[in-house]
Motif scaffolding. Structure first.
Motif, PDB file in Angstrom:
ATOM      1  N   LEU B  29       0.821  -1.208   0.000  1.00 23.46           N
ATOM      2  CA  LEU B  29       0.000   0.000   0.000  1.00 23.46           C
ATOM      3  C   LEU B  29       0.854   1.257   0.000  1.00 23.46           C
ATOM      4  CD1 LEU B  29      -2.847  -1.085   2.423  1.00 23.46           C
ATOM      5  CD2 LEU B  29      -2.922  -0.897  -0.040  1.00 23.46           C
ATOM      6  N   GLY B  32       1.973   1.694  -3.476  1.00 21.36           N
ATOM      7  CA  GLY B  32       0.829   2.169  -4.257  1.00 21.36           C
ATOM      8  C   GLY B  32       0.578   3.648  -4.039  1.00 21.36           C
ATOM      9  N   VAL B  35       3.170   5.709  -5.910  1.00 21.64           N
ATOM     10  CA  VAL B  35       2.940   5.754  -7.351  1.00 21.64           C
ATOM     11  C   VAL B  35       1.790   6.700  -7.688  1.00 21.64           C
ATOM     12  CG1 VAL B  35       2.303   4.415  -9.373  1.00 21.64           C
ATOM     13  CG2 VAL B  35       3.812   3.421  -7.691  1.00 21.64           C
ATOM     14  N   VAL B  36       0.709   6.572  -6.934  1.00 22.96           N
ATOM     15  CA  VAL B  36      -0.464   7.402  -7.228  1.00 22.96           C
ATOM     16  C   VAL B  36      -0.148   8.880  -6.999  1.00 22.96           C
ATOM     17  CG1 VAL B  36      -2.794   7.928  -6.464  1.00 22.96           C
ATOM     18  CG2 VAL B  36      -2.118   5.577  -6.805  1.00 22.96           C
ATOM     19  N   LEU B  39       1.819  10.152  -9.840  1.00 18.44           N
ATOM     20  CA  LEU B  39       0.953  10.307 -11.000  1.00 18.44           C
ATOM     21  C   LEU B  39       0.145  11.593 -10.889  1.00 18.44           C
ATOM     22  CD1 LEU B  39       0.395   8.557 -13.483  1.00 18.44           C
ATOM     23  CD2 LEU B  39      -1.551   7.606 -12.282  1.00 18.44           C
ATOM     24  N   PHE B 129      -3.605  -6.210  -5.056  1.00 20.69           N
ATOM     25  CA  PHE B 129      -4.751  -5.284  -5.008  1.00 20.69           C
ATOM     26  C   PHE B 129      -4.805  -4.310  -6.184  1.00 20.69           C
ATOM     27  CE2 PHE B 129      -3.018  -5.391  -0.547  1.00 20.69           C
ATOM     28  CZ  PHE B 129      -3.797  -6.439  -0.127  1.00 20.69           C
ATOM     29  N   VAL B 130      -3.720  -4.148  -6.911  1.00 24.77           N
ATOM     30  CA  VAL B 130      -3.675  -3.049  -7.871  1.00 24.77           C
ATOM     31  C   VAL B 130      -4.370  -3.432  -9.170  1.00 24.77           C
ATOM     32  CG1 VAL B 130      -2.175  -1.502  -9.166  1.00 24.77           C
ATOM     33  CG2 VAL B 130      -1.530  -2.276  -6.899  1.00 24.77           C
ATOM     34  N   GLU B 131      -5.094  -2.484  -9.709  1.00 19.90           N
ATOM     35  CA  GLU B 131      -5.687  -2.640 -11.027  1.00 19.90           C
ATOM     36  C   GLU B 131      -5.515  -1.282 -11.700  1.00 19.90           C
ATOM     37  OE1 GLU B 131      -9.994  -3.937 -12.348  1.00 19.90           O
ATOM     38  OE2 GLU B 131      -9.386  -4.866 -10.471  1.00 19.90           O
ATOM     39  N   LEU B 132      -4.906  -1.268 -12.843  1.00 24.08           N
ATOM     40  CA  LEU B 132      -4.663   0.016 -13.492  1.00 24.08           C
ATOM     41  C   LEU B 132      -5.962   0.533 -14.108  1.00 24.08           C
ATOM     42  CD1 LEU B 132      -1.289  -0.550 -15.362  1.00 24.08           C
ATOM     43  CD2 LEU B 132      -1.663   0.679 -13.242  1.00 24.08           C
ATOM     44  N   PRO B 133      -6.327   1.769 -13.811  1.00 22.99           N
ATOM     45  CA  PRO B 133      -7.495   2.340 -14.476  1.00 22.99           C
ATOM     46  C   PRO B 133      -7.178   2.636 -15.941  1.00 22.99           C
ATOM     47  CG  PRO B 133      -6.478   3.959 -13.030  1.00 22.99           C
ATOM     48  CD  PRO B 133      -5.726   2.683 -12.851  1.00 22.99           C
ATOM     49  N   CYS B 136      -4.494   5.222 -17.338  1.00 27.57           N
ATOM     50  CA  CYS B 136      -3.048   4.998 -17.212  1.00 27.57           C
ATOM     51  C   CYS B 136      -2.725   3.530 -17.407  1.00 27.57           C
ATOM     52  CB  CYS B 136      -2.494   5.533 -15.895  1.00 27.57           C
ATOM     53  SG  CYS B 136      -3.507   5.269 -14.476  1.00 27.57           S
ATOM     54  N   LEU B 139       1.005   2.596 -17.794  1.00 26.67           N
ATOM     55  CA  LEU B 139       1.951   2.898 -16.726  1.00 26.67           C
ATOM     56  C   LEU B 139       2.805   1.683 -16.390  1.00 26.67           C
ATOM     57  CD1 LEU B 139       2.870   4.832 -14.413  1.00 26.67           C
ATOM     58  CD2 LEU B 139       1.110   3.781 -13.015  1.00 26.67           C
ATOM     59  N   TYR B 141       4.097   0.223 -13.787  1.00 24.65           N
ATOM     60  CA  TYR B 141       3.909   0.324 -12.334  1.00 24.65           C
ATOM     61  C   TYR B 141       5.126  -0.194 -11.564  1.00 24.65           C
ATOM     62  CZ  TYR B 141       1.309  -0.017  -7.923  1.00 24.65           C
ATOM     63  OH  TYR B 141       0.881   0.122  -6.631  1.00 24.65           O
TER      64      TYR B 141
END
Lengths: 139, 194
Positions: B29, B32, B35-36, B39, B129-133, B136, B139, B141
């Motif tokens: 997390l 994550g 990264v967010v 971004l 848990f991550v899923e790229l929207p 992006c 990306l 990641y």
């Protein structure tokens, strides 16, 4: 198990709907479109949920409201996201298991760093998994 | 000589048991969130990938010393062995996962072509848990890992090029990083008088 129609909605804190899905029984698909009415009924039931939250220690609140022959069951997560199911048949155990499992999926979505709280859930995987659960428990 | 040495797998397990651990979810997390935030700040997917790589590089140039001091991996005789050590010892020590190392040989490469290998991470802890929207979806990641490998190898005299080839977030089965040697940097000594 009885087959019925179900409308499922997740309402996040602040009364913003973040996810919705309908699982209709095959026989009823020819009937007129009632999804707008269903939304209205679920929206009206939110107030009942807010009352019912304080009467129970469980997250699953069972049936909180009725509208004609339609029933509304609710499940409230600790983050006060309300999962509402509108259904026309009684299926308490199935709905309980369904909501419990959807809660787990919902937690996973919340843990995604790209998801911001209160934003609509657009993930296809989430949608597919919820539909799979609906198939398992609600038909 | 190489046969007498304990297999790298075991060396990695030993190194892993010695280092301090941190909760995996906290780690995932935190990464994550970083990264967010990157971004959000740069508002550009490409820039974020580059920035992640740079951050990784800065980690790599520091982490190599820790690795050499604690992992007891010895000296590598060739680039192939370097790949094995990174995959089996370094990744195990710092991320707790073992990584497969595939040596790639270009079918019609000249004899003096620079060697390369691919690191295949099946169970990547960064992407839980991550899923790229959608906006992006390109990306990189896990580009941080590329940077770490590049930075670490540069500190021990190997200039390499790393690239994220595949990523589970892009729909691939595993994460794959290509590492190709560009240049062996020999240390140059200079007299103080100069």
């Amino acid at each position: 198990m009885a087959t019925g129609s179900y409308t499922f909605v997740i309402v996040a804190q602040g009364d913003t709907p973040v996810y919705g899905a309908e699982f209709l029984a095959a026989a009823k698909k020819d009937g007129q479109d009632t999804s707008h009415l269903n939304q209205l009924i679920i929206h009206a039931a939110l107030d009942m949920v807010d009352d019912a939250v304080w009467t129970s220690n469980n997250m699953y609140l069972k049936t909180v409201d009725k509208f004609n022959e339609l029933l509304i069951s609710a499940y409230v997560t600790p983050g006060h996201a309300r999962m509402m199911v509108l259904h026309d048949v009684r299926n308490e155990d199935g709905i309980r298991s369904f909501l419990h499992d959807v809660h787990e999926l919902y937690v996973k979505v919340l843990l995604n760093p790209f998801h911001s709280a209160g934003a609509p859930i657009r993930s296809d995987t989430f949608d597919a998994r919820v539909r799979a659960l609906a198939k398992k428990y609600l038909t | 000589m190489a046969a007498q040495r304990p297999p790298y797998q075991r060396l990695g397990d030993v190194a892993f048991s010695k280092v301090e651990k941190v909760n995996a979810e906290l780690f995932t997390l935190t990464y994550g969130a970083v990264v967010v935030q990157l971004l959000k700040d740069s508002e550009d997917v490409e820039q974020t990938s580059i920035q992640l790589e740079k951050m990784g590089y800065n980690i790599g140039v520091r982490i190599i010393d820790e690795f050499l001091a604690k992992a007891n991996a010895g000296t590598c005789t060739d680039f192939k062995e370097t790949g094995e050590v990174i995959a089996k010892v370094a990744f195990r020590m710092f991320l707790g996962v073992t990584v497969d190392c595939r040596h790639v040989v270009e079918p019609n490469a000249p004899a003096d072509a620079m060697p390369a290998f691919h690191l295949i991470i099946v169970d990547n802890p960064l992407v839980d848990f991550v899923e790229l929207p959608e906006h992006c979806s390109t990306l990189a990641y896990c580009n941080l890992l590329c940077g770490v490998v590049r930075g670490a190898l540069e500190m021990v005299g190997m200039r390499v090029e790393t690239k994220l080839l595949k990523d589970t977030l892009w729909g691939d089965e595993h994460t794959e990083i290509s590492v190709s040697l560009k240049e062996l940097v020999h240390e140059q000594y200079r007299d103080d008088d100069e």
